[in-house]
Enzyme design. Structure first.
Site, short mmCIF file in Angstrom:
data_model
loop_
_atom_site.label_atom_id
_atom_site.label_comp_id
_atom_site.label_asym_id
_atom_site.label_seq_id
_atom_site.Cartn_x
_atom_site.Cartn_y
_atom_site.Cartn_z
N HIS A 270 -7.33 -1.41 5.70
CA HIS A 270 -7.49 -2.33 6.83
C HIS A 270 -8.93 -2.39 7.35
CE1 HIS A 270 -3.25 -2.11 6.56
NE2 HIS A 270 -3.09 -1.04 7.29
N LYS B 178 0.86 -1.17 0.00
CA LYS B 178 0.00 0.00 0.00
C LYS B 178 0.91 1.24 0.00
CE LYS B 178 -0.48 1.01 4.88
NZ LYS B 178 -1.27 1.31 6.03
N ASP C 226 -2.18 -6.47 2.30
CA ASP C 226 -2.75 -5.68 3.38
C ASP C 226 -2.38 -6.47 4.63
OD1 ASP C 226 -4.35 -4.76 5.47
OD2 ASP C 226 -5.88 -4.04 4.08
N HIS C 227 -1.40 -5.98 5.39
CA HIS C 227 -0.84 -6.85 6.42
C HIS C 227 -1.86 -7.21 7.51
CE1 HIS C 227 0.07 -2.98 8.42
NE2 HIS C 227 -0.12 -3.68 9.51
N LYS D 30 -3.00 -11.29 9.89
CA LYS D 30 -3.08 -11.51 11.34
C LYS D 30 -3.84 -12.81 11.61
CE LYS D 30 -2.78 -6.68 12.73
NZ LYS D 30 -1.49 -6.73 13.41
N ASP E 36 -4.91 5.91 4.84
CA ASP E 36 -3.89 5.04 5.40
C ASP E 36 -4.49 3.82 6.12
OD1 ASP E 36 -1.12 4.54 5.86
OD2 ASP E 36 -1.38 5.10 7.96
N LYS F 153 -4.41 7.95 15.56
CA LYS F 153 -3.05 7.92 16.13
C LYS F 153 -3.07 8.68 17.45
CE LYS F 153 -0.20 7.22 12.10
NZ LYS F 153 0.34 5.92 12.54
P1 NAP Z 1 11.77 4.03 2.38
O1 NAP Z 1 12.39 3.75 3.70
O2 NAP Z 1 11.82 5.41 1.83
O3 NAP Z 1 12.45 3.03 1.35
C1 NAP Z 1 12.28 3.15 -0.03
C2 NAP Z 1 13.15 2.11 -0.71
O4 NAP Z 1 12.98 2.25 -2.11
C3 NAP Z 1 14.61 2.27 -0.42
O5 NAP Z 1 15.23 1.00 -0.37
C4 NAP Z 1 15.12 3.03 -1.65
O6 NAP Z 1 16.49 2.83 -1.78
C5 NAP Z 1 14.27 2.38 -2.73
N1 NAP Z 1 14.10 3.21 -3.92
C6 NAP Z 1 13.68 4.49 -3.98
N2 NAP Z 1 13.67 4.92 -5.25
C7 NAP Z 1 14.07 3.89 -6.02
C8 NAP Z 1 14.28 3.71 -7.40
N3 NAP Z 1 14.07 4.69 -8.31
N4 NAP Z 1 14.68 2.51 -7.85
C9 NAP Z 1 14.92 1.49 -6.98
N5 NAP Z 1 14.75 1.60 -5.66
C10 NAP Z 1 14.34 2.78 -5.17
O7 NAP Z 1 10.24 3.61 2.32
P2 NAP Z 1 9.50 2.49 3.19
O8 NAP Z 1 8.98 3.13 4.41
O9 NAP Z 1 10.36 1.30 3.31
O10 NAP Z 1 8.21 2.20 2.29
C11 NAP Z 1 8.30 1.46 1.07
C12 NAP Z 1 6.86 1.25 0.55
O11 NAP Z 1 6.13 0.49 1.50
C13 NAP Z 1 6.09 2.54 0.36
O12 NAP Z 1 5.19 2.37 -0.70
C14 NAP Z 1 5.31 2.67 1.66
O13 NAP Z 1 4.15 3.43 1.53
C15 NAP Z 1 4.98 1.21 1.91
N6 NAP Z 1 4.73 0.93 3.33
C16 NAP Z 1 5.65 1.25 4.29
C17 NAP Z 1 5.39 0.95 5.61
C18 NAP Z 1 6.39 1.25 6.70
O14 NAP Z 1 6.08 1.01 7.87
N7 NAP Z 1 7.57 1.76 6.39
C19 NAP Z 1 4.18 0.34 5.98
C20 NAP Z 1 3.27 0.00 4.96
C21 NAP Z 1 3.55 0.31 3.65
P3 NAP Z 1 17.44 3.84 -2.64
O15 NAP Z 1 17.11 5.21 -2.21
O16 NAP Z 1 18.82 3.39 -2.34
O17 NAP Z 1 17.07 3.55 -4.04
#
Ligand code: NAP
Length: 485
Positions: free
Chosen positions: A233, A141, A170-171, A175, A228, A333
């Site tokens: 969810h 998502k 959808d995590h 559960k 969100d 939140k």
């Molecule tokens: P993040 O910490 O910003 O990580 C993004 C990742 O994507 C990094 O590994 C980045 O590495 C890579 N990336 C960015 N641009 C890229 C490109 N052009 N080509 C290849 N790789 C690229 O984000 P995140 O929090 O992990 O979230 C990732 C996704 O999961 C998002 O869609 C977010 O909405 C979703 N999500 C996150 C969470 C959470 O708790 N974090 C929960 C649910 C859903 P580089 O910059 O080195 O390329």
């Protein structure tokens, strides 16, 4: 042999959830003997440097999994890295060289990257012949910002993949208790006759978090609680609670019934939105006795933002089973406690032979708790021991931690394994996603034309007072508001 490629392998989600889940599956012998794991992102890292990150993630976030030093080393030996910028087609050549070209071998590509990168990645995977045959793609998502953008993403994905290759995660669906809902509803005979408008007064689904936006203020402010949490969810939980019995347990039979519920959700006009929804934003307060700042002072959040961090909605389902039964949905939140709970409030007894002052007369309820601990409690009335009759609320309590010694499987691990085994049951189909957005769109639209509607609430509370009024005007109350006695 299975190859698992994690795009966004250096990101926050990868390090906190996906890598620990994969490691847990490995330690518990759930991955095949020739499994390989490749992280991918733009950062220039050697295999060895990526392995160090993976080891750190295991160290920090997989303590519960256990496992010996040898097991960590064996897991790292399966791990490699491919430097890929999703927007540079040639970067995929190196990945192709590392992945088996045998289309019968399973390949799972997990896109833990921003949604703007989904399509470039899938396009290049397709152009490099990597999604032919036994290949699947997991997408995180958010899938879109509204019905239109979700449709665009879906149709772009579908131009490279078949629907049954797309695993929209959808995590919440991973559960244990969510799957238990299927067992509870469809493997017991006594609940089904009660599971309808004749016996149910209202249904409440509440997901409260104590955390604020943590390090994701910028992302959250562009998203808000409705997108969100509610669109995915909460509506997924509504669909599972309210669905008809499916003809069998196949993924599409289940998803056919879920989507019917989403389509039967009554759509709101602007007047409904003002009467049946409440949105709020937390201001400074205290959570668990510790002072916390207000949303507008969080890092990455613009100071005058109108983004909601709390939503409460009175939803209705227009079908024979549920007509007239409110589904009260709530999420926020910086709330008083962390809890995800589904409460089925049954109708009151038609007439009481017990006078006032003889104890609580709150009607029976079934409370299904998803977190922090999993449980199912059926609250019944019973007589307190002793002289005379005094009633009390007693819970028939199904405590799963006590009832079974089987290993608990965290939701990301379960969903990863399902995707590796090609089981789509707990993943969201494109029509479900579309129907959920179609219901959300009018609410977002009405809110965008109503700057005054955003209420403030104190961090550490249960949200704005208006959320209590939303129920009180119908003679109902949120679970924590009942005063027994
Ligand atoms: P993040 O910490 O910003 O990580 C993004 C990742 O994507 C990094 O590994 C980045 O590495 C890579 N990336 C960015 N641009 C890229 C490109 N052009 N080509 C290849 N790789 C690229 O984000 P995140 O929090 O992990 O979230 C990732 C996704 O999961 C998002 O869609 C977010 O909405 C979703 N999500 C996150 C969470 C959470 O708790 N974090 C929960 C649910 C859903 P580089 O910059 O080195 O390329």
């Amino acid at each position: 042999m299975t190859t698992f490629v994690l795009f966004g392998g250096t990101g926050d989600l990868a390090k906190r959830k996906i890598i620990p889940a994969l490691y847990s599956a490995f330690v518990n012998g759930r991955l095949d003997a020739e499994f390989t794991f490749i992280g991918a992102a733009r950062e220039a890292l050697s295999d060895e440097e990526f392995r160090l990150r993976v080891a750190n993630s295991i160290d920090t976030y997989a303590a519960k999994v256990g496992g010996s030093k040898e097991q960590v080393a064996a897991f790292l030996a399966l791990t490699g890295y491919s430097k890929i910028d999703a927007k540079i087609p040639e970067d995929f050549d190196a990945l192709k060289a590392r992945v088996s070209t045998d289309t019968s071998k399973a390949k799972l590509f997990y896109l833990a990257v921003g949604p703007d990168i989904f399509i470039p990645v899938v396009e290049q995977l397709s152009k490099h012949g990597l999604v032919e045959g036994n290949a699947r793609v997991v997408v995180e998502k958010p899938l879109g910002r509204d019905a239109k953008s979700a449709k665009e993403i879906n149709s772009a994905l579908r131009s490279y993949l078949n629907e049954n290759q797309i695993y929209r995660i959808d995590h919440y669906l991973g559960k244990e208790m969510v799957q238990n809902l299927f067992a509870l509803r469809f493997a017991n005979s006594f609940l089904e006759p009660l599971w309808n408008r004749k016996w149910v007064q209202d249904v409440q689904i509440s997901i409260s978090e104590q955390v604020g936006v943590e390090t994701r203020g910028d992302f959250y402010d562009k998203t808000g609680a409705l997108r969100d949490m509610v669109q995915n969810h909460l509506l997924q939980l509504v669909s599972i609670v309210a669905m008809e019995p499916p003809v069998n347990a196949n993924p599409d039979a289940i998803r056919d019934e879920k989507v019917k519920v989403l389509r039967a959700l009554r759509k709101f006009n602007a007047d409904d939105v003002s009467k049946k929804t409440v949105r709020g934003q937390y201001r400074a307060g205290a959570v668990d006795g510790k002072p916390v700042i207000g949303y507008q002072n969080e890092a990455g959040v613009p100071s005058a933002t109108r983004t909601e961090t709390f939503v409460a909605i009175k939803a209705e389902i227009d079908n024979w089973r549920w007509a007239g039964v409110p589904f009260y949905l709530r999420t926020g939140k910086r709330m008083a406690s962390r809890c995800a709970e589904i409460t089925i409030n049954f109708k009151p007894i038609p007439y009481s032979i017990f006078g006032k002052g003889q104890g609580p007369l709150r009607s029976n309820r079934l409370v299904i708790t998803l977190q922090p601990e999993e449980s199912v409690q059926l609250f019944m009335k019973a007589k307190e021991p002793g002289e005379g009759i005094r009633l009390s609320d007693v819970a028939l309590n199904l405590d799963f931690a006590e009832a079974s010694s089987s290993r608990r499987v965290e939701s990301y691990e379960r969903l990863l394994l399902d995707a590796l085994h090609g089981d789509l049951t707990l993943f969201v189909r494109d029509d479900e996603l579309g129907a959920a957005w179609e219901w959300i769109d009018p609410i977002m639209h009405a809110w965008s034309n109503d700057a005054e509607g955003l209420k403030s609430y104190i961090a550490g509370s249960w949200g704005p007072a208006a959320a209590s009024y939303l129920l009180a005007q119908h003679g109902a109350a949120w679970g924590e508001e009942y005063v027994e006695g």
